[in-house]
Design an enzyme around this catalytic site. Structure first.
Site, PDB file in Angstrom:
ATOM      1  CB  THR A   1      -0.914   0.020   1.242  1.00 42.87           C
ATOM      2  OG1 THR A   1      -1.608  -1.225   1.311  1.00 42.87           O
ATOM      3  CG2 THR A   1      -1.920   1.153   1.194  1.00 42.87           C
ATOM      4  CG  ASP A  32      -7.263  -0.667   4.664  1.00 45.17           C
ATOM      5  OD1 ASP A  32      -6.814  -1.671   4.070  1.00 45.17           O
ATOM      6  OD2 ASP A  32      -6.574   0.315   4.966  1.00 45.17           O
ATOM      7  CG  HIS A  54      -4.660  -7.625   8.724  1.00 42.06           C
ATOM      8  ND1 HIS A  54      -5.900  -7.744   9.296  1.00 42.06           N
ATOM      9  CD2 HIS A  54      -4.477  -8.745   7.976  1.00 42.06           C
ATOM     10  CE1 HIS A  54      -6.452  -8.895   8.937  1.00 42.06           C
ATOM     11  NE2 HIS A  54      -5.591  -9.522   8.144  1.00 42.06           N
TER      12      HIS A  54
END
Lengths: 140, 170
Positions: A1, A32, A54
């Site tokens: 990410t 997310d 996570h």
């Protein structure tokens, strides 16, 4: 990410996050990063946040928004960021990281994982790191 | 007000061999974003530019270099938010485009919605003139190896990237 948070000279904040997700994820799994309030949030009246780690755990604590609520309630960005990360890791036994800028330009960098790469430039100096507690700097 | 921009390149149990590239990548992106701000650019333009640079950096888990799903394909997510209006845009499970963050910005600016998913997100990208890459264009040898290792050894989905599993985290 990957992610970025910025405060411009007009006092406006923005945040952005992008990811390939988690290695070996199920086909069709969303992270997310795609969810406003979990992976990304910005409000000129409080601050901006981008998260990593996570994703399924980050979603459960609405991490980006939770960090900003901490700032709104009086925490400085560093404490606001680290406290949400610590709570998430304690409760869900997974790790994450986040970068934060408050509406006044204060920085927060936190991660409960082993490493997280980060960098920001202030005037003619760039600050960066990847290990816990590490802050390196060099002139640009 | 003195502008400022911070970037991250992902959190996790990052392999030692990946550390130099990760640091190099975030420094380049931070400098580029800050330059936009110092020249009077907006926070939105700065974060989009910084993330686009990181999406092009194959040492990062975004854009080219993204990790793979169980079918060996890249499916990407991105989101962006404007703090002055609370406008927001996002995409999920998008395939074969170089810069999901720019597509997320278009969702924010040109649709009444916040989040577009999968084939709908790709259809919107096409309508907006964003080129669709050839299938597999975003897959790197490292990502292939990481999935192979994951399938061979199993392991945690939370801390991927260590010496026992050379992947990366979400």
């Amino acid at each position: 990410t990957v992610g970025a948070v910025a405060l411009d000279s007009q006092g406006h904040l923005a945040a952005a996050t992008s990811t390939g997700g988690i290695n070996g994820k199920m086909v069709g799994r969303s992270s997310d990063t795609s969810l406003i309030g979990s992976g990304t949030y910005a409000d000129d009246e409080i601050g901006g946040v981008s998260t990593t780690g996570h994703g399924d755990s980050i979603i459960k604590v609405c991490m980006a928004y939770a960090i900003l609520k901490n700032i709104e309630n009086g925490s400085d960005p560093q404490k606001a960021t680290q406290s949400v990360l610590d709570k998430m890791s304690a409760k869900l036994n997974n790790t994450a990281g986040a970068i934060t800028i408050s509406k006044t330009g204060e920085i927060g960098v936190g991660f409960s994982s082993k490493r997280m790469s980060w960098a920001y430039q202030k005037a003619d100096t760039i600050y960066f790191g990847i290990e816990q507690e590490e802050v390196q700097s060099e002139k640009v | 007000m003195e502008p400022i921009l911070i970037v991250h390149g992902g959190a996790g149990d990052i392999k030692d061999s990946r550390v130099p590239d990760k640091i190099k990548g975030v420094k380049i992106a931070a400098k580029a974003g800050y330059k936009i701000l110092k020249n009077g650019g907006t926070a939105l333009d700065a974060v989009e530019t910084a993330v686009r640079i990181l999406e092009d950096d194959e040492s990062m888990n975004a854009g080219r270099g993204s990790v793979l799903n169980l079918d060996g394909e890249v499916e990407m997510d991105a989101s962006i938010m404007d703090g002055s209006t609370l406008a927001a845009g996002a995409v999920t499970i998008v395939r074969d485009i170089a810069h999901p963050i720019s597509l997320a910005r278009l969702v924010m600016e040109r649709t009444p919605h916040v989040l577009l998913a999968g084939p709908g997100a790709n259809k919107f990208a096409e309508e907006q003139g964003i080129p669709r890459l050839l299938p597999g264009s975003l897959i790197t040898p490292f990502a292939k190896e990481a999935l192979k290792e994951f399938k061979k050894k199993g392991g945690s989905l939370t801390e991927i990237g260590g010496k026992d599993n050379p992947g990366d985290v979400g």
